[in-house]
Design a protein around this motif. Structure first.
Motif, mmCIF file in Angstrom:
data_model
loop_
_atom_site.group_PDB
_atom_site.id
_atom_site.type_symbol
_atom_site.label_atom_id
_atom_site.label_comp_id
_atom_site.label_asym_id
_atom_site.label_seq_id
_atom_site.Cartn_x
_atom_site.Cartn_y
_atom_site.Cartn_z
ATOM 1 N N VAL A 28 36.165 22.958 18.639
ATOM 2 C CA VAL A 28 36.975 23.680 17.647
ATOM 3 C C VAL A 28 37.479 22.742 16.548
ATOM 4 O O VAL A 28 37.501 23.101 15.375
ATOM 5 C CB VAL A 28 38.153 24.407 18.335
ATOM 6 C CG1 VAL A 28 39.077 25.046 17.302
ATOM 7 C CG2 VAL A 28 37.626 25.465 19.289
ATOM 8 N N LEU A 29 37.867 21.544 16.936
ATOM 9 C CA LEU A 29 38.462 20.636 15.955
ATOM 10 C C LEU A 29 37.467 19.622 15.405
ATOM 11 O O LEU A 29 37.799 18.857 14.504
ATOM 12 C CB LEU A 29 39.659 19.913 16.581
ATOM 13 C CG LEU A 29 40.763 20.871 17.045
ATOM 14 C CD1 LEU A 29 41.860 20.115 17.766
ATOM 15 C CD2 LEU A 29 41.345 21.625 15.850
ATOM 16 N N LEU A 32 49.821 19.792 18.105
ATOM 17 C CA LEU A 32 50.369 20.483 16.935
ATOM 18 C C LEU A 32 51.215 19.503 16.114
ATOM 19 O O LEU A 32 52.053 18.796 16.644
ATOM 20 C CB LEU A 32 51.241 21.658 17.393
ATOM 21 C CG LEU A 32 51.509 22.728 16.345
ATOM 22 C CD1 LEU A 32 50.218 23.436 15.972
ATOM 23 C CD2 LEU A 32 52.506 23.745 16.877
ATOM 24 N N GLU A 39 44.002 19.847 11.346
ATOM 25 C CA GLU A 39 43.036 20.948 11.466
ATOM 26 C C GLU A 39 43.661 22.167 12.146
ATOM 27 O O GLU A 39 43.149 23.275 12.032
ATOM 28 C CB GLU A 39 41.829 20.518 12.316
ATOM 29 C CG GLU A 39 41.021 19.372 11.738
ATOM 30 C CD GLU A 39 41.481 18.017 12.274
ATOM 31 O OE1 GLU A 39 42.653 17.923 12.712
ATOM 32 O OE2 GLU A 39 40.695 17.066 12.259
ATOM 33 N N SER A 76 46.819 28.206 11.693
ATOM 34 C CA SER A 76 46.965 29.381 12.565
ATOM 35 C C SER A 76 45.608 29.939 13.008
ATOM 36 O O SER A 76 45.435 30.358 14.150
ATOM 37 C CB SER A 76 47.791 30.461 11.868
ATOM 38 O OG SER A 76 47.177 30.847 10.657
ATOM 39 N N MET A 77 44.623 29.916 12.104
ATOM 40 C CA MET A 77 43.300 30.433 12.458
ATOM 41 C C MET A 77 42.650 29.533 13.509
ATOM 42 O O MET A 77 42.017 30.018 14.455
ATOM 43 C CB MET A 77 42.429 30.514 11.203
ATOM 44 C CG MET A 77 41.175 31.335 11.357
ATOM 45 S SD MET A 77 41.525 33.095 11.644
ATOM 46 C CE MET A 77 40.256 33.455 12.852
ATOM 47 N N ALA A 78 42.812 28.203 13.340
ATOM 48 C CA ALA A 78 42.220 27.273 14.303
ATOM 49 C C ALA A 78 42.882 27.417 15.671
ATOM 50 O O ALA A 78 42.213 27.338 16.701
ATOM 51 C CB ALA A 78 42.344 25.841 13.799
ATOM 52 N N ILE A 79 44.190 27.654 15.675
ATOM 53 C CA ILE A 79 44.888 27.832 16.950
ATOM 54 C C ILE A 79 44.372 29.095 17.644
ATOM 55 O O ILE A 79 44.076 29.088 18.842
ATOM 56 C CB ILE A 79 46.419 27.916 16.737
ATOM 57 C CG1 ILE A 79 46.942 26.572 16.211
ATOM 58 C CG2 ILE A 79 47.115 28.284 18.040
ATOM 59 C CD1 ILE A 79 48.398 26.619 15.757
ATOM 60 N N ALA A 80 44.235 30.174 16.873
ATOM 61 C CA ALA A 80 43.720 31.422 17.455
ATOM 62 C C ALA A 80 42.299 31.217 17.973
ATOM 63 O O ALA A 80 41.937 31.701 19.049
ATOM 64 C CB ALA A 80 43.752 32.541 16.417
ATOM 65 N N THR A 81 41.491 30.480 17.215
ATOM 66 C CA THR A 81 40.114 30.206 17.641
ATOM 67 C C THR A 81 40.109 29.370 18.910
ATOM 68 O O THR A 81 39.338 29.621 19.843
ATOM 69 C CB THR A 81 39.351 29.461 16.525
ATOM 70 O OG1 THR A 81 39.386 30.243 15.337
ATOM 71 C CG2 THR A 81 37.905 29.213 16.915
ATOM 72 N N PHE A 129 42.442 29.116 21.282
ATOM 73 C CA PHE A 129 42.823 29.892 22.468
ATOM 74 C C PHE A 129 41.695 30.854 22.871
ATOM 75 O O PHE A 129 41.441 31.050 24.062
ATOM 76 C CB PHE A 129 44.137 30.638 22.240
ATOM 77 C CG PHE A 129 45.345 29.761 22.411
ATOM 78 C CD1 PHE A 129 45.647 29.212 23.650
ATOM 79 C CD2 PHE A 129 46.173 29.461 21.344
ATOM 80 C CE1 PHE A 129 46.749 28.385 23.813
ATOM 81 C CE2 PHE A 129 47.288 28.637 21.498
ATOM 82 C CZ PHE A 129 47.574 28.094 22.734
ATOM 83 N N ALA A 149 38.494 30.340 22.430
ATOM 84 C CA ALA A 149 37.422 29.534 23.025
ATOM 85 C C ALA A 149 37.800 29.106 24.441
ATOM 86 O O ALA A 149 36.956 29.056 25.335
ATOM 87 C CB ALA A 149 37.137 28.315 22.150
ATOM 88 N N LEU A 204 51.113 31.807 23.291
ATOM 89 C CA LEU A 204 50.495 31.086 22.178
ATOM 90 C C LEU A 204 51.574 30.508 21.264
ATOM 91 O O LEU A 204 51.735 30.915 20.134
ATOM 92 C CB LEU A 204 49.578 32.017 21.380
ATOM 93 C CG LEU A 204 48.635 32.894 22.200
ATOM 94 C CD1 LEU A 204 47.719 33.683 21.288
ATOM 95 C CD2 LEU A 204 47.829 32.049 23.162
#
Lengths: 86, 219
Positions: A16-17, A34, A39, A42-47, A49, A51, A65
């Protein structure tokens, strides 16, 4: 805490990162996530979780979350580990 | 090169490598942010396919990329209609759909799907991103309430102005693959670029995808 859980979680973070093997290997339980990784928007965090849910076949509650969960690597690993059947 | 094609609602653009050859692949990209994350990689895949004698085209979904149409006017149905129209216009013989692209691709064509995902999974991710952003800004939002609002009035999610029709579609849509072969990430090697926070590239993975398609398209 099992090694395979740790290895799989590192792999998801890498996917993801886009962290390379050296940066992944350098992650310690105290490594801040965090705030330390730009990177992680908010979108990356949602992605991330999503994944993790796919990889570990677990489901997170929205309430889980939070920034606390992503404070450092240990807190994320503890959340994932706590979700898995013993 | 960039070409125009006639689409319901107005002309759209597409990236195309068209030398009038026998095999002509339509590429239906992933949806939302995943589309941007994979664009360079898919362009590389198209060049790799070209070297293997295969024409390919990747049309913009209406409302995305270079499209003149408003995103807020889109739905899965509109994207499905557009992709079917593109397949006819470009005389596509095969299709490659990735992730959410599998929700809107013309499944009458033979071909491949890569890591197909349900609409509800995509929607959940978008709603979560909004919840997380709200929480960071000190606001409390609740996903059940947000989804209710989204269904009736539409909603902005991760910068996308989603219509009630798009939300309704995502809420229930499943991948449409019907006889297309599912390509698993393990076959491609490397990491799934559609998950990566920043748009990336993996030329070696693009080569492997093209090699796999070239081997199977002629079989």
């Amino acid at each position: 805490m099992s090694d395979d859980c740790d290895a799989a979680l590192r792999a998801v973070l890498g996917d993801v990162l886009g962290l390379n093997a050296a940066r992944l290997a350098a992650l310690t339980p105290e490594s801040a996530l965090l705030g330390a990784l730009p990177e992680l928007d908010s979108m990356a965090i949602a992605t991330l979780f999503g994944a993790i849910e796919d990889r570990f076949a677990v489901v997170f509650d929205d309430a889980e979350l939070t920034g606390d969960t992503l404070a450092d690597y240990a807190s994320l690993l503890a959340l994932v580990h706590g979700k898995r059947p013993a | 090169m960039i070409v125009q094609w006639p689409c319901p609602g107005g002309d759209e653009f597409a990236v195309a490598i068209d030398r009038g050859r026998r095999f002509r692949l339509l590429i239906v990209p992933p949806l939302f942010a995943e589309m941007n994350r994979t664009r360079r990689w898919l362009n590389g895949t198209m060049r790799a396919l070209d070297l293997r004698g295969i024409d390919s085209v990747m049309p913009d979904l209406p409302g995305t990329n270079e499209s003149q149409q408003p995103f807020a006017a889109q739905s899965l149905h509109a994207w499905r209609t557009a992709m079917a129209r593109a397949a006819r216009h470009f005389d596509s013989t095969h299709v490659l759909a990735l992730r959410g692209g599998a929700l809107v691709f013309p499944n009458v064509l033979p071909g491949w799907v890569v890591d197909p995902v349900s609409g509800s999974t995509l929607l959940r991710q978008l709603l979560r991103a909004r919840l997380i952003a709200a929480r960071e800004a000190g606001r409390h939002e609740d996903s059940a309430n947000l989804l209710e609002l989204a269904r009736s009035d539409g909603i902005e999610l991760a910068g996308y102005d989603c219509s009630p029709a798009l939300i309704a579609g995502l809420d229930s849509a499943r991948p449409l693959d019907e006889g297309q072969r599912e390509i698993r990430l393990g076959e491609l090697g490397g990491a799934p670029l559609w998950l990566r926070a920043e748009p990336g590239d993996d030329p070696a993975q693009a080569e492997r995808l093209a090699t796999l398609i070239a081997a199977e398209i002629a079989a």
